[in-house]
Scaffold this motif. Structure first.
Motif, mmCIF file in Angstrom:
data_model
loop_
_atom_site.group_PDB
_atom_site.id
_atom_site.type_symbol
_atom_site.label_atom_id
_atom_site.label_comp_id
_atom_site.label_asym_id
_atom_site.label_seq_id
_atom_site.Cartn_x
_atom_site.Cartn_y
_atom_site.Cartn_z
ATOM 1 N N SER A 673 0.750 -1.554 -0.497
ATOM 2 C CA SER A 673 0.080 0.238 0.267
ATOM 3 C C SER A 673 0.887 1.320 -0.122
ATOM 4 N N GLY A 674 1.716 1.349 0.643
ATOM 5 C CA GLY A 674 3.260 1.918 0.899
ATOM 6 C C GLY A 674 3.086 2.137 -1.024
ATOM 7 N N CYS A 675 3.768 1.345 -1.439
ATOM 8 C CA CYS A 675 4.538 1.508 -3.220
ATOM 9 C C CYS A 675 3.352 2.520 -4.264
ATOM 10 N N LEU A 676 1.794 2.186 -3.718
ATOM 11 C CA LEU A 676 1.397 2.590 -4.265
ATOM 12 C C LEU A 676 0.232 3.712 -3.910
ATOM 13 N N ARG A 677 0.945 5.042 -2.526
ATOM 14 C CA ARG A 677 0.274 5.930 -2.637
ATOM 15 C C ARG A 677 1.518 7.064 -2.697
ATOM 16 N N GLY A 678 1.546 8.171 -2.714
ATOM 17 C CA GLY A 678 3.386 8.910 -3.106
ATOM 18 C C GLY A 678 4.030 9.296 -4.198
ATOM 19 N N PRO A 679 5.073 9.436 -4.154
ATOM 20 C CA PRO A 679 5.448 9.371 -5.809
ATOM 21 C C PRO A 679 5.833 8.463 -6.535
ATOM 22 N N TRP A 680 5.698 6.687 -5.812
ATOM 23 C CA TRP A 680 5.706 6.038 -6.222
ATOM 24 C C TRP A 680 4.543 5.686 -7.218
ATOM 25 N N ALA A 681 3.227 6.169 -7.129
ATOM 26 C CA ALA A 681 1.850 6.258 -7.432
ATOM 27 C C ALA A 681 1.956 7.243 -8.880
ATOM 28 N N TRP A 682 2.786 8.341 -8.774
ATOM 29 C CA TRP A 682 3.085 9.223 -9.507
ATOM 30 C C TRP A 682 3.671 8.960 -11.044
ATOM 31 N N LEU A 683 5.001 7.875 -10.383
ATOM 32 C CA LEU A 683 5.836 6.719 -11.646
ATOM 33 C C LEU A 683 4.807 6.428 -11.642
ATOM 34 N N VAL A 684 4.313 5.580 -11.618
ATOM 35 C CA VAL A 684 2.948 4.459 -12.314
ATOM 36 C C VAL A 684 2.506 5.142 -13.405
ATOM 37 N N VAL A 685 1.814 6.350 -12.776
ATOM 38 C CA VAL A 685 1.495 7.337 -13.882
ATOM 39 C C VAL A 685 1.791 7.759 -15.276
ATOM 40 N N LEU A 686 3.202 7.788 -14.811
ATOM 41 C CA LEU A 686 4.349 8.378 -15.594
ATOM 42 C C LEU A 686 4.395 7.017 -17.120
ATOM 43 N N LEU A 687 4.816 6.197 -16.295
ATOM 44 C CA LEU A 687 5.560 4.765 -16.946
ATOM 45 C C LEU A 687 4.001 4.437 -18.022
ATOM 46 N N ALA A 688 3.163 4.492 -17.322
ATOM 47 C CA ALA A 688 1.646 4.359 -18.373
ATOM 48 C C ALA A 688 1.621 5.293 -19.080
ATOM 49 N N MET A 689 1.623 7.153 -19.256
ATOM 50 C CA MET A 689 1.649 7.220 -20.344
ATOM 51 C C MET A 689 2.548 7.684 -20.944
ATOM 52 N N LEU A 690 4.046 7.249 -20.715
ATOM 53 C CA LEU A 690 5.424 7.366 -21.256
ATOM 54 C C LEU A 690 4.576 5.988 -21.894
ATOM 55 N N VAL A 691 4.387 5.004 -22.054
ATOM 56 C CA VAL A 691 3.598 3.590 -23.128
ATOM 57 C C VAL A 691 3.349 4.612 -24.010
ATOM 58 N N GLU A 692 1.743 5.057 -23.651
ATOM 59 C CA GLU A 692 1.501 5.404 -24.606
ATOM 60 C C GLU A 692 1.793 6.332 -25.767
ATOM 61 N N VAL A 693 2.959 6.874 -24.864
ATOM 62 C CA VAL A 693 3.730 8.231 -26.125
ATOM 63 C C VAL A 693 4.354 7.051 -27.077
ATOM 64 N N ALA A 694 4.746 6.107 -26.347
ATOM 65 C CA ALA A 694 5.433 5.907 -27.275
ATOM 66 C C ALA A 694 4.999 4.858 -28.489
ATOM 67 N N LEU A 695 3.117 4.683 -27.872
ATOM 68 C CA LEU A 695 2.653 3.944 -29.564
ATOM 69 C C LEU A 695 2.278 4.543 -29.490
ATOM 70 N N CYS A 696 1.537 6.128 -29.188
ATOM 71 C CA CYS A 696 1.369 6.998 -30.567
ATOM 72 C C CYS A 696 2.507 7.918 -31.808
ATOM 73 N N THR A 697 3.522 7.435 -30.450
ATOM 74 C CA THR A 697 4.648 8.002 -31.743
ATOM 75 C C THR A 697 4.699 6.795 -33.072
ATOM 76 N N TRP A 698 4.917 5.947 -32.733
ATOM 77 C CA TRP A 698 5.093 4.860 -33.315
ATOM 78 C C TRP A 698 3.892 4.813 -34.507
ATOM 79 N N TYR A 699 3.184 4.870 -33.846
ATOM 80 C CA TYR A 699 1.566 5.010 -35.160
ATOM 81 C C TYR A 699 1.472 6.351 -35.624
ATOM 82 N N LEU A 700 2.159 7.318 -35.157
ATOM 83 C CA LEU A 700 1.937 8.426 -36.375
ATOM 84 C C LEU A 700 3.490 8.470 -37.224
#
Length: 852
Positions: A673-700
């Motif tokens: 639970s400690g890993c799913l809150r705080g800075p680690w949570a924001w890191l998960v969000v960032l990683l997910a968005m980076l993956v989507e950015v990579a897929l969209c970049t490849w698509y474009l």
């Protein structure tokens, strides 16, 4: 000259019905002068039997009289006398003339032609190797009247380069300068007359006609010219034949009878008859006896004014006769001139003054020039006083006089040149000659023809003989006066002569058989049109054009795209306003209650970030309406999927936290639970968005969408849209969001709810169900909907996805914040009370017993 009293007495004597005293007209056909002009006129006609039984080279006897020939000869006399009495053309010189009868036969016309070429002062033609200094008896020849004779005399005179000016020979072949270098004529060639006839057929819509010609050079060449003109104008000749001359054998006559029977049984209502007088007379004589049905006859100039044809009994039942007649100036003084000379010819005193004055060397060879001319009355010739060819004879004489004027370099004081003019010297000044006659200015072109207008004449029956009425004019283009034309039909309606009916608008012809005028009418399909009424195929519209079925033109395609003002877009914009308003309201509540247990249990700042992302998803919908642009096509998918990834990643963290707290042992749960809150949570969000950015970049980069214009998708419009080049890459752009949603669903679907606490898993489960229902429905709908509506489908899917997440997850929390603030406690949302520990221990004991 005789006094008025004597002249009046002579006229009175001439016009008496019982007057039978011989005239002396035959003695007036020759007059001496400084320069002699020869004349060839059809003063008489020979009997047919004389030619059939001819076995020796002797001239036939011309027994029948031709009043028109005599009047044309008198027109030449009048022109010569006018020129001699003037001082502007040939001052100090006198023209003479020597007129002979051609009997309308080449055999007869050859003898006077030989006399013209005889050496001056004799009746012999000398044989020289060089005729440059040869001086024949005449300087130029006026005549003959017909093409048949001109074909013979034209080559004969051309050998000596003697100018010959015909007043009636119209055959096109005579324009060939290589064969007839010295031939001129004061009538247009047959090509002009036949061009007018072809335009007449076009004017009245007659494209299914019969064409008949006399079986001689005149008729054969006329048919050949007309065939070419008709083909160029889309006129079909259904039946074609040659009319034999009267002395032809019965087998040749049978051929034209067969043609007439075919014409009578077919739908042909118009017949072009380009024939000589005798051939036309024979044809109509047979047609009347065979009861040929009435037709429209388009006449050649040769027989249009013929008394022989007009006077045929029963001719009025042959139908409507139209033809073109050369227009010239009226010689108003000519009728009086004829009356005066007939009166003089009846006066013995005047005739005695002639005596041997005009006797020539040839009288003992040809005999009396025109014995029939001495036994006529004014009544015999009155019908032809205004004949159109009279002016042609008159102008022919004036053209020779003008050429002689130019050759001798004459001026007001006289003609300086002293040496006698040879025929070839006169010929040099005949080419491209401009001269004046009867108040008109005329000019010979390079082929020796003059350009003159034609009148369209109609036979109007008044009694037993028709009269000629003007119903149009041709001077390069045809003008008709339709209201003046009386048709032979019972209702006076214009006859129809077509093989097939006229195609309607938007239909083309499908030819059947050998004639282009026989066809079926076929509709032009959509996307094509009929360009011209005579088209046999439909013309395809351009890529940027369209047309309906049976069209005669194409229309410009209007650009079609999902416009802002369309009803579907307006409805989606209302839905957008609703979704965006709810997002902003929820975000405002969460920010206002950011420290409350409810907001903290929902993720705190992550929940606010998720709402911001939902708002961006709503705004990304505005990229889809309007005319697409390259930048808009590239931005649509990344700017709509990337914020959705941010929202789903925050929900994934909520689901993971719920799963850890509910399904894992307490020792693991506290650690994770400690890993799913705080800075680690924001890191998960960032990683997910980076993956989507990579897929969209490849698509474009790999398969960039592009703006295309589809000309074939819509029948009347050009579809402008963003084309997806790879649907696989398009699906991979959704992979990150789909994976996050699937993990959220798995993490919350089987989680057990704890009594006394808020069930966070249920909201996430329904939110993910809403996501999947929206996008699973999106796939078949996008595949089957019209391309123009695909942007609207994507807009709807995004908005419904946002509303589904809001309704299932965020709005219930907003309801609790507003309507039930008493439940906003740590124990209810965060599980901080004793009940929470007890429930969790009971759960662990149960699990332990279960495993045991």
């Amino acid at each position: 000259m005789l006094g008025p009293a004597v002249l009046g007495l002579s006229l009175w004597a001439l016009l008496q019905p019982g007057a039978g005293a011989p005239l002396c007209l035959s003695q007036q056909l020759r007059m001496k002068g400084d320069y002699m002009l020869g004349g060839l006129f059809p003063l008489g006609e020979a009997e047919e039997a004389g030619f059939r039984s001819r076995t020796r080279p002797s001239s036939p006897v011309c027994t029948r009289f031709s009043s028109n020939g005599l009047l044309w000869a008198l027109a030449m006399k009048m022109a010569v006398e006018e020129i001699n009495n003037k001082s502007d053309l040939l001052p100090g010189l006198r023209l003479g003339y020597d007129l002979f009868d051609t009997c309308s036969e080449p055999v007869v016309a050859m003898k006077p032609s030989l006399m013209f070429l005889a050496k001056a002062g004799s009746r012999d033609i000398a044989a020289y190797c060089n005729y440059t200094q040869y001086q024949p008896r005449v300087l130029a020849v006026i005549g003959p009247h017909s093409s048949e004779l001109a074909m013979v005399t034209g080559k004969f005179f051309s050998f000596f380069l003697m100018p010959q000016v015909s007043y009636g020979a119209s055959m096109e072949l005579l324009s060939a300068r290589e064969t007839f270098p010295s031939f001129f004529r004061t009538v247009p060639s047959d090509r002009v007359q036949l061009t007018a006839a072809a335009e007449l057929l076009q004017e009245f819509g007659w494209n299914w006609v019969a064409a008949l010609g006399s079986d001689d050079e005149y008729g054969r060449q006329g048919l050949s010219i007309f065939s070419a003109l008709a083909a160029a104008r889309g006129i079909c000749i259904a039946h074609e034949g040659l009319v034999p001359l009267p002395r032809a054998d019965d087998s040749r006559l049978g051929k034209v009878q067969d043609v007439l029977h075919q014409v009578n049984q077919s739908s042909v209502q118009v017949v072009l008859l380009f024939a000589s007088v005798h051939a036309a007379h024979a044809l109509f004589n047979y047609s009347i006896s065979s009861r040929l049905s009435p037709k429209v006859w388009v006449a050649s100039e040769a027989w249009l004014t013929s008394d022989l044809v007009m006077g045929l009994p029963g001719m009025a039942q042959m139908g409507t006769v139209l033809g073109f007649l050369q227009r010239g100036a009226q010689l108003h003084e000519f009728p009086q001139y004829v009356k005066t000379h007939l009166a003089l010819a009846a006066d013995p005193a005047f005739c005695s003054t002639l005596g041997e004055r005009e006797q020539g060397l040839e009288e003992d060879v040809v005999g009396q020039r025109c014995p029939q001319c001495d036994c006529i009355t004014l009544q015999n010739v009155s019908a032809g006083l205004n004949h159109h060819q009279t002016f042609s004879v008159y102008t022919a004489v004036y053209s020779v006089a003008q050429a002689l004027h130019n050759t001798l370099q004459c001026n007001a004081s006289g003609c300086p040149a002293q040496d006698p003019v040879k025929p070839w010297q006169l010929l040099e000044n005949m080419y491209n000659l401009t001269f004046h006659a009867g108040g008109l200015t005329l000019r010979y072109d390079s082929s020796g023809n003059v350009d003159m207008e034609y009148d369209l004449k109609l036979w109007v029956w008044q009694g037993s003989v028709p009269r000629l009425h003007d119903v149009g004019r041709f001077n390069g283009s045809l003008r008709t006066e339709r209201l003046k034309i009386r048709w032979h039909t019972s209702d006076n309606q214009k006859p129809v002569s077509r093989c097939s009916r006229q195609c309607q608008e938007g239909q083309v012809r499908r030819v059947k058989g050998f004639h282009s005028c026989c066809y079926d009418c076929v509709d032009c399909e959509a996307g094509s049109y009929r360009q011209n009424p005579d088209d046999v195929t439909c013309t395809s519209c351009g890529q940027d054009e369209w047309s309906p079925e049976r069209s005669t033109r194409c229309f410009h395609r209007r650009s079609r795209f999902l416009a802002w003002g369309e009803p579907a877009v307006l409805l989606l914009l209302l839905l957008l306003s609703l979704a965006l308003g709810l997002v902003l309201a929820a975000l405002g509540l969460f920010v206002h209650h950011r420290d409350s247990p409810l907001v903290q249990a929902s993720g705190g700042p992550l929940a606010c970030f998720g709402l911001v992302c939902l708002g961006l998803v709503c705004l990304s919908v505005l990229l889809f309406p309007g005319q697409p642009s390259p930048a808009q096509c590239l931005a649509q998918q990344p700017l709509s999927h990337l914020p959705l990834t941010g929202c789903l990643s925050t929900l994934f963290l909520q689901a993971a936290e719920i799963f850890v707290e509910s399904e894992l042992p307490l020792s693991w749960a506290d650690r994770l639970s400690g890993c799913l809150r705080g800075p680690w949570a924001w890191l998960v969000v960032l990683l997910a968005m980076l993956v989507e950015v990579a897929l969209c970049t490849w698509y474009l980069v790999a398969f960039p969408p592009e703006v295309v214009t589809d000309w074939h998708m819509l029948p009347t419009e050009a579809l402008v849209h963003c084309r997806t080049r790879s649907w696989v890459s398009f699906g991979l752009a959704h992979a990150t969001n789909a994976t996050l949603a699937f993990l959220c669903f798995l993490g919350t679907f089987l989680v057990r709810s704890q009594p006394g606490r808020y069930n966070r898993a249920r909201g996430l489960t329904f939110a993910m169900l809403a996501y999947f229902i929206t996008w699973v429905s999106f796939v078949p709908l996008l595949a089957n909907v019209q391309v123009v509506l695909r942007p609207a489908v994507q807009m709807g899917a995004l908005l419904l996805c946002v509303l589904g997440i809001l309704a299932a997850f965020h709005l219930p929390r907003c309801y609790l914040l507003i309507r039930q603030p008493g439940l906003n406690t740590p124990e209810f949302f965060l599980g901080g009370g004793p009940g929470d520990a007890q429930g969790r221990n009971d759960g662990d004991t149960g699990n332990q017993g279960k495993h045991e």
